[in-house]
Design an enzyme around this catalytic site. Structure first.
Site, mmCIF file in Angstrom:
data_model
loop_
_atom_site.group_PDB
_atom_site.id
_atom_site.type_symbol
_atom_site.label_atom_id
_atom_site.label_comp_id
_atom_site.label_asym_id
_atom_site.label_seq_id
_atom_site.Cartn_x
_atom_site.Cartn_y
_atom_site.Cartn_z
ATOM 1 N N GLU A 14 78.191 -86.911 -14.978
ATOM 2 C CA GLU A 14 77.405 -85.761 -14.534
ATOM 3 C C GLU A 14 77.007 -85.941 -13.073
ATOM 4 O O GLU A 14 76.190 -86.795 -12.743
ATOM 5 C CB GLU A 14 76.155 -85.627 -15.406
ATOM 6 C CG GLU A 14 75.186 -84.551 -14.958
ATOM 7 C CD GLU A 14 73.846 -84.642 -15.686
ATOM 8 O OE1 GLU A 14 72.820 -84.295 -15.069
ATOM 9 O OE2 GLU A 14 73.825 -85.067 -16.858
ATOM 10 N N THR A 65 71.441 -81.085 -12.750
ATOM 11 C CA THR A 65 70.383 -80.511 -11.923
ATOM 12 C C THR A 65 70.777 -79.110 -11.449
ATOM 13 O O THR A 65 70.550 -78.730 -10.295
ATOM 14 C CB THR A 65 70.047 -81.416 -10.704
ATOM 15 O OG1 THR A 65 70.092 -82.792 -11.101
ATOM 16 C CG2 THR A 65 68.628 -81.132 -10.211
ATOM 17 N N LYS A 119 68.856 -80.900 -23.883
ATOM 18 C CA LYS A 119 68.461 -82.053 -23.089
ATOM 19 C C LYS A 119 66.948 -82.227 -23.155
ATOM 20 O O LYS A 119 66.196 -81.375 -22.673
ATOM 21 C CB LYS A 119 68.913 -81.855 -21.637
ATOM 22 C CG LYS A 119 68.381 -82.902 -20.664
ATOM 23 C CD LYS A 119 68.846 -82.589 -19.257
ATOM 24 C CE LYS A 119 68.197 -83.508 -18.238
ATOM 25 N NZ LYS A 119 68.683 -83.271 -16.868
#
Length: 214
Positions: free
Chosen positions: A43, A73, A133
């Site tokens: 990621e 993000t 998440k």
């Protein structure tokens, strides 16, 4: 790669390497070190300078490999679309943004929105997110997974933030479908010790495997 295949790879791996770096060059070195250690779910966060370019480059380099490159993000649908066009196979966000989830669903790309409450989790599920998440994990601890799964046994939760080698087994045993780890995994990069990054990646892989066997 189809959406369901990407999700399966993430779950099978059990570890998502969160790549944060001060430059594109450092980011690529970290990715190579992590991959060498056995973690293939990568990621690249949007806080890395030139992150979209890194995603595009890595997607080309590893297009015939078993590596799955995603973007982290991601705060809005515009950024999500740019990452998808660059080759990102999944999108991760620190918060719950309905428009971002809708865009990812439109293009059949897995999205992992950040959740902190049961209300967040329910909304994310209703919007079609397969993996939620839990962020920041350090604010809760592994027990939060069991707490979430009480009313939401159908939820797939992945903690990020505060996951390290000392507690990764606890997170998995608590019911986490996978874990995301960044600074704990890549700390060696700060001093240029990429061999340490590779070693740490190997330890994470083994810890998840061990926890799943119990």
């Amino acid at each position: 790669m189809k959406r369901i295949e990407t999700i399966k790879k993430i779950v099978d791996s059990g570890v998502v390497a969160v790549i944060r770096a001060e430059s594109k060059e450092q980011g690529i070195k970290i990715v190579d070190a992590v991959k060498k250690g056995g973690i293939n779910i990568l990621e690249v966060t949007m806080t890395v300078p030139g992150a979209v370019d890194i995603i595009k480059e890595l997607s080309q380099v590893y297009k015939d490999d078993d590596v799955v490159i995603g973007a982290g993000t991601v705060l809005d649908p515009e950024t999500a679309r740019a990452c998808i066009l660059a080759g990102a196979k999944y999108i991760v966000s620190p918060s719950l943004n309905p428009d971002t989830i809708k865009l990812c669903n439109r293009y059949r790309v897995p999205v992992m929105p950040g959740v902190m409450t049961v209300r967040d989790a329910i909304e994310a599920l209703e919007l079609g997110a397969e993996i939620l998440k839990v962020f920041p994990g350090s604010a809760f601890g592994p027990s939060i997974i069991k707490d979430f799964k009480g009313p939401l046994p159908q939820g797939n939760f992945m903690p990020t933030g505060g996951v390290d080698l000392n507690n990764v087994e606890e997170w998995i045993k608590a019911g986490a479908i996978a874990v995301g780890t960044g600074s704990s995994l890549t700390k060696g990069a700060k001093s240029g010790d990429y061999e340490l990054v590779t070693k740490t990646a190997q330890q994470f892989v083994e810890a998840v495997k061990k926890a799943r066997q119990k």
